[in-house]
Design an enzyme around this catalytic site. Sequence first.
Site, PDB file in Angstrom:
ATOM      1  N   ALA A  14       0.821  -1.216   0.000  1.00  0.00           N
ATOM      2  CA  ALA A  14       0.000   0.000   0.000  1.00  0.00           C
ATOM      3  C   ALA A  14       0.853   1.264   0.000  1.00  0.00           C
ATOM      4  O   ALA A  14       0.325   2.375   0.088  1.00  0.00           O
ATOM      5  CB  ALA A  14      -0.929   0.002   1.215  1.00  0.00           C
ATOM      6  N   ARG A  95      13.498   6.567   3.934  1.00  0.00           N
ATOM      7  CA  ARG A  95      14.328   7.660   4.443  1.00  0.00           C
ATOM      8  C   ARG A  95      13.603   8.981   4.255  1.00  0.00           C
ATOM      9  O   ARG A  95      13.078   9.255   3.179  1.00  0.00           O
ATOM     10  CB  ARG A  95      15.634   7.674   3.640  1.00  0.00           C
ATOM     11  CG  ARG A  95      16.667   8.637   4.142  1.00  0.00           C
ATOM     12  CD  ARG A  95      18.060   8.176   3.741  1.00  0.00           C
ATOM     13  NE  ARG A  95      18.241   8.166   2.309  1.00  0.00           N
ATOM     14  CZ  ARG A  95      19.037   9.020   1.658  1.00  0.00           C
ATOM     15  NH1 ARG A  95      19.696   9.933   2.307  1.00  0.00           N
ATOM     16  NH2 ARG A  95      19.181   8.932   0.350  1.00  0.00           N
ATOM     17  N   ASN A 108      15.038  -1.264  10.115  1.00  0.00           N
ATOM     18  CA  ASN A 108      14.620  -2.250   9.120  1.00  0.00           C
ATOM     19  C   ASN A 108      15.194  -3.649   9.318  1.00  0.00           C
ATOM     20  O   ASN A 108      14.670  -4.616   8.752  1.00  0.00           O
ATOM     21  CB  ASN A 108      14.971  -1.748   7.718  1.00  0.00           C
ATOM     22  CG  ASN A 108      14.035  -0.637   7.309  1.00  0.00           C
ATOM     23  OD1 ASN A 108      12.840  -0.724   7.543  1.00  0.00           O
ATOM     24  ND2 ASN A 108      14.571   0.427   6.740  1.00  0.00           N
ATOM     25  N   ASP A 162      20.082   2.814  -9.804  1.00  0.00           N
ATOM     26  CA  ASP A 162      21.370   3.488 -10.000  1.00  0.00           C
ATOM     27  C   ASP A 162      21.843   3.282 -11.443  1.00  0.00           C
ATOM     28  O   ASP A 162      22.350   4.201 -12.087  1.00  0.00           O
ATOM     29  CB  ASP A 162      22.416   2.917  -9.043  1.00  0.00           C
ATOM     30  CG  ASP A 162      21.907   2.881  -7.613  1.00  0.00           C
ATOM     31  OD1 ASP A 162      22.091   3.859  -6.901  1.00  0.00           O
ATOM     32  OD2 ASP A 162      21.279   1.872  -7.237  1.00  0.00           O
ATOM     33  N   ARG A 165      19.731   5.414 -13.716  1.00  0.00           N
ATOM     34  CA  ARG A 165      20.109   6.828 -13.544  1.00  0.00           C
ATOM     35  C   ARG A 165      21.411   7.121 -14.282  1.00  0.00           C
ATOM     36  O   ARG A 165      21.549   8.152 -14.952  1.00  0.00           O
ATOM     37  CB  ARG A 165      20.291   7.132 -12.053  1.00  0.00           C
ATOM     38  CG  ARG A 165      18.987   7.228 -11.290  1.00  0.00           C
ATOM     39  CD  ARG A 165      19.225   7.226  -9.783  1.00  0.00           C
ATOM     40  NE  ARG A 165      17.992   7.500  -9.057  1.00  0.00           N
ATOM     41  CZ  ARG A 165      17.813   7.237  -7.767  1.00  0.00           C
ATOM     42  NH1 ARG A 165      18.795   6.714  -7.055  1.00  0.00           N
ATOM     43  NH2 ARG A 165      16.669   7.525  -7.185  1.00  0.00           N
ATOM     44  N   HIS A 190      23.810   0.158  -2.858  1.00  0.00           N
ATOM     45  CA  HIS A 190      22.822   1.142  -3.296  1.00  0.00           C
ATOM     46  C   HIS A 190      22.849   2.301  -2.302  1.00  0.00           C
ATOM     47  O   HIS A 190      22.080   2.363  -1.350  1.00  0.00           O
ATOM     48  CB  HIS A 190      21.418   0.545  -3.376  1.00  0.00           C
ATOM     49  CG  HIS A 190      20.372   1.616  -3.597  1.00  0.00           C
ATOM     50  ND1 HIS A 190      20.295   2.336  -4.765  1.00  0.00           N
ATOM     51  CD2 HIS A 190      19.415   2.115  -2.791  1.00  0.00           C
ATOM     52  CE1 HIS A 190      19.314   3.224  -4.660  1.00  0.00           C
ATOM     53  NE2 HIS A 190      18.774   3.118  -3.466  1.00  0.00           N
TER      54      HIS A 190
END
Length: 328
Positions: A14, A95, A108, A162, A165, A190
Amino acid sequence: MSKKPVRVAVTGAAGQIGYALLFRIASGEMLGKDQPVILQLLEIPDEKAQKALKGVMMELDDCAFPLLAGMEAHSDPMTAFKDTDYALLVGSRPRGPGMERAELLAINGAIFTAQGKALNAVASRNVKVLVVGNPANTNAYIAMKSAPDLPARNFTAMLRLDHNRALSQLAAKTGQPVASIKNLAVWGNHSPTMYADYRFATIDGASVKDMFNDHAWNKDVFLPTVGKRGAAIIEARGLSSAASAANAAIDHMRDWALGTGGAWVTMGVPSNGAYGIPKEVMFGYPVTCSGGDYQIVEGLPIDAFSQECINKTLAELQGEQDGVRHLL
Ligand SMILES: NC(=O)C1=CN([C@@H]2O[C@H](COP(=O)(O)OP(=O)(O)OC[C@H]3O[C@@H](n4cnc5c(N)ncnc54)[C@H](O)[C@@H]3O)[C@@H](O)[C@H]2O)C=CC1
Ligand SMILES: O=C([O-])CC(=O)C(=O)O
């Protein structure tokens, strides 16, 4: 004859990445336009999250996707991961502005121990696991170590964002289309320490490095732009990347399942010792995929600058892994 449906578990279903991801999985963009899927969706056992998940499922229903063969809502990984063939572990605490990754690690760690154990207990023995939730490499490492009965190589972390990008930055720098760029690699974690490496990249067969030999651009523009892109998106949007992250997750799983036809992509995978990375470190490597498996591209020359970058991102990852050792 139509294919048998496969089971795809998605956690954090969700959330904002979930919202950009599920519709594309259900439409066949991840596993192919001939592959029916059953979605097994996990959210936290919280009334608001479960209600939001129901809303997303109502929308999925309303798309009348021909490939969506079933859909379930779960609040327990032990039921969500039952017999699952693919698991996209997205749910975690994202974050926020100014938040350090170390803080995330603590929050986490517990999630991925429990989810690794649940995968170990109930998932398909061939389950392909992609961890998106940050810090993705270390979360994937925790899940892998918590699932000793499953093949370690079936646990992967997402570095594809990454990679994508970096492709776009190179396309902009060279004025060439993204699709023409081949053989890009992203090494490591990452995080801003990842090392996007275009030394082997080609455009229509010609070496990118030979097109512009610009070490200053590499060091001062390219690497910081790619490395800090997540933070730049948070700064601009007030929320972390979602659509581009979901897109990268689709790319990662599609390529792993259906193959890359010899092309390199980047995946975070447990090291087999290649390039001197200690075994099992969940490290971004250039890989090729075929037959539902991946192979690390081995034997590439590593120059002094690249080695320095690889050492830096490795040290960060090992620091993260040391920080979660008590959980394993
Ligand atoms: N690897 C990568 O390239 C990227 C990773 N991310 C990360 O992906 C994660 C998800 O991001 P968003 O969707 O934007 O966050 P979000 O906060 O919108 O959604 C996360 C969802 O996960 C759920 N959740 C939390 N703990 C859970 C658990 N134990 N089991 C199941 N669901 C759980 C939450 O209830 C929430 O609905 C974050 O950790 C973010 O940092 C984001 C962008 C790129
Ligand atoms: O930086 C973040 O927290 C989100 C993320 O992983 C990214 O956009 O690369």
